[in-house]
Design a protein around this motif. Sequence first.
Motif, mmCIF file in Angstrom:
data_model
loop_
_atom_site.group_PDB
_atom_site.id
_atom_site.type_symbol
_atom_site.label_atom_id
_atom_site.label_comp_id
_atom_site.label_asym_id
_atom_site.label_seq_id
_atom_site.Cartn_x
_atom_site.Cartn_y
_atom_site.Cartn_z
ATOM 1 N N SER A 134 40.001 25.961 36.205
ATOM 2 C CA SER A 134 39.489 26.593 37.428
ATOM 3 C C SER A 134 39.969 25.630 37.980
ATOM 4 C CB SER A 134 38.072 26.979 37.852
ATOM 5 O OG SER A 134 37.053 25.235 37.271
ATOM 6 N N ILE A 153 35.496 33.850 42.084
ATOM 7 C CA ILE A 153 35.311 34.106 39.912
ATOM 8 C C ILE A 153 35.415 32.793 39.536
ATOM 9 C CG2 ILE A 153 36.672 35.627 38.634
ATOM 10 C CD1 ILE A 153 37.373 37.394 40.616
ATOM 11 N N THR A 206 32.431 30.107 39.578
ATOM 12 C CA THR A 206 30.967 30.241 38.861
ATOM 13 C C THR A 206 30.660 29.905 37.527
ATOM 14 O OG1 THR A 206 29.368 31.887 38.628
ATOM 15 C CG2 THR A 206 31.259 33.158 38.207
ATOM 16 N N ILE A 216 30.875 36.486 38.028
ATOM 17 C CA ILE A 216 32.239 37.292 38.740
ATOM 18 C C ILE A 216 31.999 38.319 38.483
ATOM 19 C CG2 ILE A 216 33.846 37.186 36.603
ATOM 20 C CD1 ILE A 216 33.081 34.906 34.918
ATOM 21 N N MET A 222 34.454 39.461 41.847
ATOM 22 C CA MET A 222 35.308 40.560 40.839
ATOM 23 C C MET A 222 35.343 41.989 42.304
ATOM 24 S SD MET A 222 36.166 42.132 37.489
ATOM 25 C CE MET A 222 36.058 41.015 35.993
ATOM 26 N N SER A 277 36.549 40.912 45.623
ATOM 27 C CA SER A 277 38.076 40.575 46.190
ATOM 28 C C SER A 277 38.841 42.007 45.665
ATOM 29 C CB SER A 277 38.266 39.319 44.979
ATOM 30 O OG SER A 277 38.806 39.974 43.220
ATOM 31 N N VAL A 301 40.249 35.001 33.284
ATOM 32 C CA VAL A 301 38.465 35.032 33.077
ATOM 33 C C VAL A 301 38.048 35.013 31.129
ATOM 34 C CG1 VAL A 301 36.329 36.662 33.339
ATOM 35 C CG2 VAL A 301 37.531 36.064 35.611
#
Lengths: 496, 110, 328, 117
Positions: free
Chosen positions: A81, A129, A132, A138, A142, A145, A261
């Motif tokens: 991340s 996203i 987390t 998420i 998502m 965004s 993801v």
Amino acid sequence: MTAFHSHLPVLQVIVPMLTAPLVILLNQKRLPWIVATAASLCAFAIAVTLAMSVMAGQTIQYSLGAWPAPWGIELAVDAFSALMLLVVTGASSVALLAGAQSLDKDIEHHRQPLFYAAWLLALSGLAGILVTADAFNIFVFMEISSLASYVLISGGPDKRALPAVFKYLVMGTIGATFYLIGVGLIYMMTGTLNLADMAFRIEDVADQTPILLAAGFITIGLALKAAIFPLHIWLPNAYTYAPNMVTVFLAACATKVAIYVLLRFDFFVFQPNLVGHDFQFTFFLLPLSLLAILVGSSVAIFEPKLKRLMAWSSVAQIGYITLGASLLSVSGTTASVLHIFNHSLAKGALFLVMACLGMRIAQLRIDNIAGIAQKMPWTMAAFVLAGLSLIGVPGTAGFISKWYLITASFESGAMGIALVVIILISSLMAVVYIWRIVESAYFRQPEEDLVITEAPIPLLLMTWVVVLMNVYFGFAPGVPIELATGAAELLHGQTP
Amino acid sequence: MELFLDIASWILMSLGGVFVFIGGLGALRMPDLYTRMHAAGITDSIAPILIIPGLMLQAGLTLASVKLLAILVFLLLTGPTASNALASAALLAGNRSEQVKSTAVPESEE
Amino acid sequence: MTVIFGFFLLTLLLITAVAIVQSQNLFVSVMLSGMFSLLLAVNFFLLDAADVALTEAAVGAGISTVLLLSALAITAKHEKAPSSSRVGALIIVIIATLVLIYATLGNPQFADPNAPVHQHVAPWYLDKTAEAIDIPNVVTAVLGSFRGYDTLGEVFVVFTAGIGVLFLLGTQPGPFAQSNPFKLTDPKGLRHYLIPRVVGRMLIPFILLFGLYVQFHGEYGPGGGFQAGALIAAAIILFALLEGENSALKVIPRSVLIGLIAGGALLYGVVGLFGIFLGSNFLDYSVLSSNPVKGQQMGLLIIEAGVGITVTGVLLSIFHAFAARGKF
Amino acid sequence: MELLGLYYYWVFAILLMIGLYAVIVKLNLIKKLIGLSLFQAAVFLLYITMGKLEGGTAPIVTDANANGLFSNPLPQVLILTAIVVGISTMALGLGIVIRIKEEYGTIEEDEIQEIDK
């Protein structure tokens, strides 16, 4: 670690997020841009600090509302991340710094506060996203965004942006809903939403059918969001008709976050626990990646519109990323993660060049840029260097990840040779489509006298910064390689 | 007393149910919009007048009864208003009933 | 009895869904999808989800119907007849349905107390709410505090949709406004339609009152900021339909709406930031007061207010943006 | 009761696919959005169904029922969020459709493609 330091994971998300409502209240001429850029740079600084802490060996965790993990929502930053955060915040900052003039051209003045607010929300959604550790969280970010990127794309000057963004909206919503179904099914079988807790508890589930179904839903849903072949059909138009700067931002990171993801779920949650999950990689992801590479590159060769050409090339490059992951080895995943980083650099630079050209030419088609290198020498020189990085010529960032990918392919046995051949063929195809543009710009005579000048200085400057980063990371790839290796080891369950 | 209340409430609710059924049947079988609305109006007006007091008898003297009463008043206010709005909208949109072709249609309510 | 009722309602749900897809008349589709939402809400109520039922009724049957109708007024009333048969898609969809049904056979038994859903985190919420927050409605506690970060995200999703619609449509009348036969809001409102106007005006204060009740009673019963925001917005939309859009804009001008949108979202965020300033984590309300339980209750009250304010602002802005597109 | 439980999951599956069918097959953009909302509604049903508990009541703990059984509050919280996300998507989608109508004069997908050629 100071007290302030420990709050960085959440600040990463809420700094841009809470700036967005402030931005829509500003209507002086330059103020929205200044505030948005400041917030984005601030997020970038936080990302750098986080990456440094991660490289120093810390794993950073944060409990929101001070509720302990499986009950409350937890944030966690690890090597993967941290690398992605660098990409996302970096892309946003570069695009904003470079884009003031370009965005002034595309977006009317009175709509700008709303536009910059949407930009910050897209940024904070993507960052949310990435930090987390909670499956449902998420989904929420998502959606932030995605909705924000629909708004950004719809700001495009061409009316064709509207049908393109509608298609993106429909497919994106289907993708997110599929993901939601998958999370629901896993929750039904395990009773938890925390990713680590999920991975731990899936093992004990007696009947695996719903989990398999969930894996299918999550994979398809995220593949839609990530534009993995053959679910890529929303991407070319959305990228083509978006405002140039939005394309720089989204092409560099939006689909990659979905891939993030996907990799996280596949390797972290399913792979250690599901019997037969390997088949999904070997029989679906691998052939699809190869098809994506070949189809994307071939369409790019015959595409007359420049931005569309770049978008199809992105489809192919996403194929490289998934190819690395589908090899199911640490080195393959390293190549995959590394390519996420390097491709963002190369494609970001190329789309910045498109933005430079877009400042001076109305229609970005190959025929229209004939002979333009005489008028815009710096822009086209940047294009050549970025193009070399996209192809993967030694001395550029693109080479490093292709090299890792080829090494990983050789490791995977007899099939590896075939893979290497395909990678080489597609690199040659990349040479062809980059060459078509170079040929038109350098060696063709302009149809009439072009009365254009070089692109505006800030835009050109940022383009060159990114181009030089391509070169820099080609010679000194230490940091991304370290983070990518860390990420791959993490995903394969090996503690570094 | 208990038994008497029960019987009374069941009678009220069953009668209400019958009216709902008649209203539904009418809305399906009547020939044009206005007659259908007329039938549907039964479910809006007479049915709640019967069903809700029936429910109130079941609930006794509690807060639930007060809420039910509020619902009844609300339904009695909005149902006919909605029917009126619907009918005048249909009329303005040029939807004429077969039977009332000869009747003069107001120019506009403006 | 519940079983029969459940079967009946679910079957109705399916029939409505098929009818929505089948109908060529978009108005019919929209009205049917309002009914679909109400049926879904009743189903949720049978499954003990009172909060969700209230929200689905307010959103699905209320707000989304209003939005769809206002969009229809500007765009088209009828769907074009399909040009080709779609047997292929139908077959694929049927196969996928069968696969899904097959896969759900492995699901835990319905309402089984031993299902994993009821084992791991859920009991903790039920216990901890009484202990740490001390409010009756566990859903509000989880929504606002235990998973308050999700709800912050949710507020920002609404916020994004609001600024998105404002960005797309602005406040100008669109090119189709002139020739449009269906006026969404008459500039003069329904001034000449006596009965709807009188009854409508009578209802507005009660709807507002109910909205406030839902807002502040969310900790004790079903309800909360989002449902309240939807109700208050509905009351003001009703006012706009009765008195004309301009009167509604006189009551709450556009600049105030923007302020509401931004202010509610900021309010939520700032309460969260107070957690950091007072030495704990983001969104920890316990530190807001010397007594942690009181602090939690205070935090919930404020964030619910923030949610309500933003939702009201966004829904009204969207309505006005749609309405302005079809004006005159 | 067991049959009813299965029926809930079947209805989820069928609704999901009805919604998906509408999104894929229908050319009218507003109809696509309505299909999308059906599609999402199916997921709401899935979550709420799994949270139901035999003999439980809504998770509102008062003095009167303090020792009773309660259905799972978590799926309800998640679906509250999902409903809000759904309406936000719908609103934004409708905004785009209105703009498409203004730019193209139609909201049928095939006609838009014809114009774009």
